[in-house]
Scaffold this motif. Structure first.
Motif, short mmCIF file in Angstrom:
data_model
loop_
_atom_site.label_atom_id
_atom_site.label_comp_id
_atom_site.label_asym_id
_atom_site.label_seq_id
_atom_site.Cartn_x
_atom_site.Cartn_y
_atom_site.Cartn_z
N SER A 180 0.84 -1.21 0.00
CA SER A 180 0.00 0.00 0.00
C SER A 180 0.87 1.25 0.00
CB SER A 180 -0.94 -0.01 1.21
OG SER A 180 -0.23 -0.04 2.42
N ASN A 181 2.00 1.22 0.73
CA ASN A 181 2.92 2.36 0.70
C ASN A 181 3.51 2.56 -0.69
OD1 ASN A 181 2.53 2.84 3.42
ND2 ASN A 181 4.32 1.66 4.07
N ASN A 184 0.87 4.14 -2.87
CA ASN A 184 0.72 5.56 -2.52
C ASN A 184 1.84 6.39 -3.13
OD1 ASN A 184 -1.57 5.04 -1.00
ND2 ASN A 184 -0.46 4.86 0.93
N GLY A 188 0.08 7.95 -6.34
CA GLY A 188 -0.57 9.09 -5.71
C GLY A 188 -1.82 8.73 -4.92
N LEU A 189 -1.95 7.45 -4.52
CA LEU A 189 -3.12 7.06 -3.74
C LEU A 189 -2.96 7.49 -2.29
CD1 LEU A 189 -3.73 3.42 -5.08
CD2 LEU A 189 -4.57 5.58 -6.01
N ARG A 190 -4.03 7.38 -1.55
CA ARG A 190 -3.99 7.69 -0.11
C ARG A 190 -4.73 6.55 0.61
NH1 ARG A 190 -5.22 12.09 -2.90
NH2 ARG A 190 -7.45 11.92 -2.47
N ILE A 191 -4.13 5.39 0.59
CA ILE A 191 -4.78 4.20 1.15
C ILE A 191 -3.92 3.59 2.25
CG2 ILE A 191 -5.98 3.68 -1.01
CD1 ILE A 191 -3.90 1.44 -1.45
N SER A 192 -4.56 2.80 3.10
CA SER A 192 -3.85 1.98 4.08
C SER A 192 -3.98 0.53 3.63
CB SER A 192 -4.47 2.16 5.46
OG SER A 192 -5.77 1.58 5.50
N ASN A 195 -7.42 -0.86 2.85
CA ASN A 195 -8.07 -0.52 1.58
C ASN A 195 -7.58 -1.39 0.43
OD1 ASN A 195 -7.65 2.48 3.00
ND2 ASN A 195 -9.68 2.13 2.11
N ALA A 322 -6.64 8.43 -7.55
CA ALA A 322 -5.86 9.39 -6.76
C ALA A 322 -6.65 10.67 -6.49
CB ALA A 322 -4.55 9.72 -7.49
N SER A 325 -12.52 11.79 -4.31
CA SER A 325 -12.88 12.29 -2.98
C SER A 325 -14.24 11.76 -2.52
CB SER A 325 -12.90 13.82 -2.99
OG SER A 325 -13.79 14.31 -3.97
#
Length: 510
Positions: A180-181, A184, A188-192, A195, A322, A325
């Motif tokens: 996941s890192n 990201n 450009g994702l924002r996940i943990s 997700n 990315a 929203s």
């Protein structure tokens, strides 16, 4: 077949001394039945007559007489000093030869089952030395030696203090966190890790997502022309597919809006950053419009980004996910396509509740986790080896892309038009002449070049091929393009084409 005494003869050779049929004939009939049922495959070596006599509790002379009869009928072969062998196919051959023109009977299945015409495999296989595909990497560039050493090393390090379930759980969580890192950072994702769902392949990811999202009759919009494999998966899930045309900016959002006004759309399936098969990326303006339409009309964007690994600019286009929203995007992709088969991964990035539900179905389809593979890839990500390998491969594939474009321009000038894609391992070539692509395929094959039907596209408005260059080195490209030229020349004489101002090829970004 070795070990004849291990064959359970008494389970299928049933002799009945009380019947009027002679014992030797019973032996003959029982052996023939066993051979026809496949219980004694062709090539099986039978035990010696003394051993078999003890197993079947019969007189040796009786068994020898039965074997002589079986040999005369062509069911066995007795070789001196070697043994007795089953010849199950010989009988069939003798029967067919005895009745010229007799067709082999097909025995129908004894039960009914569902048949799918949608999932017929369109992939063709050829042994020709030169082959175009739809954009696959070159397996010759894979670092199999490094991966093999890492894999063996991980196997040797496993500690006996923990159970396999403990090792598996901890390893998988660590891998998902690192993965996941990585997503990201690169996309450009924002996940943990919550997700994220990882699967053994891109196709499995797509199958699981469609299984959960689509019910029979749901309307799914796809860009046309589209990706044949995803269309097969969508159709098999019961979706009613609505095609929307593309242009130089990607999917036509004005047309899409009109479709949304007339229908209740469940899903929009997009290969947004690198449209399959045309390689056209969705423009920035269209990307925002698609996200707005998804929010306005309530449909899900199923974004397929299977080819992200191969981009050739310093600022790759980020996926729609990315910028999502409102959580309308389910992002499906692939990882490490440059690694050997079995080391790559598919994945799904989506809201946590949806991932949890996907995991329930994955536990049935893929109950096991390859802990060692995950540990190897975790190390590669942590050590930066994935980035180094990706950078090295991108340089090689960029050189191949540019040289392939040069060859197409030089050798097929006036016969084609195309743009050089900013990513991927294939070029979408449109032919300016009108000709039959199937005949073209046959001409190429006659000269040693294989064009699978999955890369051929022909409609009333265009004739095109998706030519993958990733698996070809420079010499192979030269030979392949030369064959394309000679095959076209055989179908249509040379001419100087007027291309209405369109460039033969362009180095500008699409």
């Amino acid at each position: 077949m070795d070990g004849p005494v291990q064959i359970p003869f008494k389970s299928f050779i049933q002799l009945k001394p009380d019947e009027t049929t002679a014992i030797y004939l019973q032996i003959v009939f029982e052996f023939i039945k066993a051979i026809q049922l496949g219980l004694l495959p062709e090539g099986t070596k039978l035990p010696g007559t003394r051993i078999l006599c003890r197993l079947l509790v019969v007189n040796r002379n009786t068994l020898i007489k039965a074997f002589q009869d079986l040999e005369a009928q062509g069911f066995i072969e007795i070789l001196p000093n070697k043994g007795t062998f089953i010849l199950s196919d010989q009988k069939k051959k003798n029967t067919n030869e005895a009745v010229p023109g007799k067709k082999k009977l097909e025995i129908p299945a004894s039960f009914t089952f569902k048949h799918s015409s949608i999932l017929e495999n369109p992939v063709e296989v050829s042994d020709l030395a030169l082959q175009f595909n739809d954009g696959l990497p070159d397996l010759r560039l894979v670092h199999t030696d490094v991966l093999a050493r890492l894999y063996v090393s991980k196997l040797k390090r496993q500690k006996a203090k923990r159970t396999w379930e403990q090792i598996q759980t901890q390893s998988h969580l660590t891998f998902k966190k690192q993965f996941s890192n990585f997503l990201n950072l690169t996309r450009g994702l924002r996940i943990s890790e919550s997700n994220l769902l990882t699967t053994t392949s891109h196709e499995i990811s797509l199958y699981l997502v469609t299984k959960l999202l689509i019910s029979a009759g749901d309307k799914v919009v796809v860009a046309a022309p589209g990706y044949y494999l995803s269309n097969m998966t969508l159709s098999d899930s019961g979706a009613h597919i609505i095609p929307v045309p593309i242009d130089d900016e990607g999917i036509n959002t004005a047309y899409l809006r009109k479709v949304c006004e007339e229908h209740t759309i469940r899903i929009l399936y997009l290969t947004s950053n690198y449209h399959y098969p045309t390689t056209i990326p969705l423009s920035a303006k269209r990307r925002m419009e698609v996200l707005e339409l998804a929010t306005l009309y309530g449909f899900i964007i199923l974004e397929d980004d299977y080819d992200f690994d191969f981009h050739y600019d310093n600022n790759p286009i980020l996926p729609l996910a990315a910028f999502d929203s409102h959580e309308r995007v389910v992002y499906v992709g692939s990882f490490a396509r440059s690694l050997p088969v079995g080391f790559g991964y598919g994945f799904v990035a989506a809201p946590i509740a949806f991932i949890k539900e996907l995991e329930k179905h994955q536990n049935i389809l893929e109950p096991g986790i390859d802990v060692i593979k995950e540990q190897v890839l975790t190390d590669w990500i942590q050590d930066g080896e994935v980035h180094r390998l990706s950078k090295k491969n991108r340089k090689i594939y960029k050189e191949r892309r540019d040289y392939f474009a040069f060859l197409l321009t030089e050798k097929l000038k006036g016969r084609i038009k195309f743009n050089i894609p900013p990513r991927g391992l294939a070029i979408w070539v449109q032919w300016l002449d009108k000709f039959n692509l199937v005949k073209f395929q046959e001409k190429c094959a006659a000269n040693g070049l294989f064009l699978p039907k999955t890369i051929l596209y022909q409609t009333k408005s265009f004739t095109a091929t998706r030519l993958g260059f990733g698996n070809l080195d420079k010499k192979e490209m030269e030979d392949a393009v030369a064959i394309l030229g000679s095959a076209l020349e055989a179908l249509i004489p040379s001419r100087i084409a007027e291309i209405s101002g369109a460039p033969l090829y362009s180095l500008k970004k699409q």
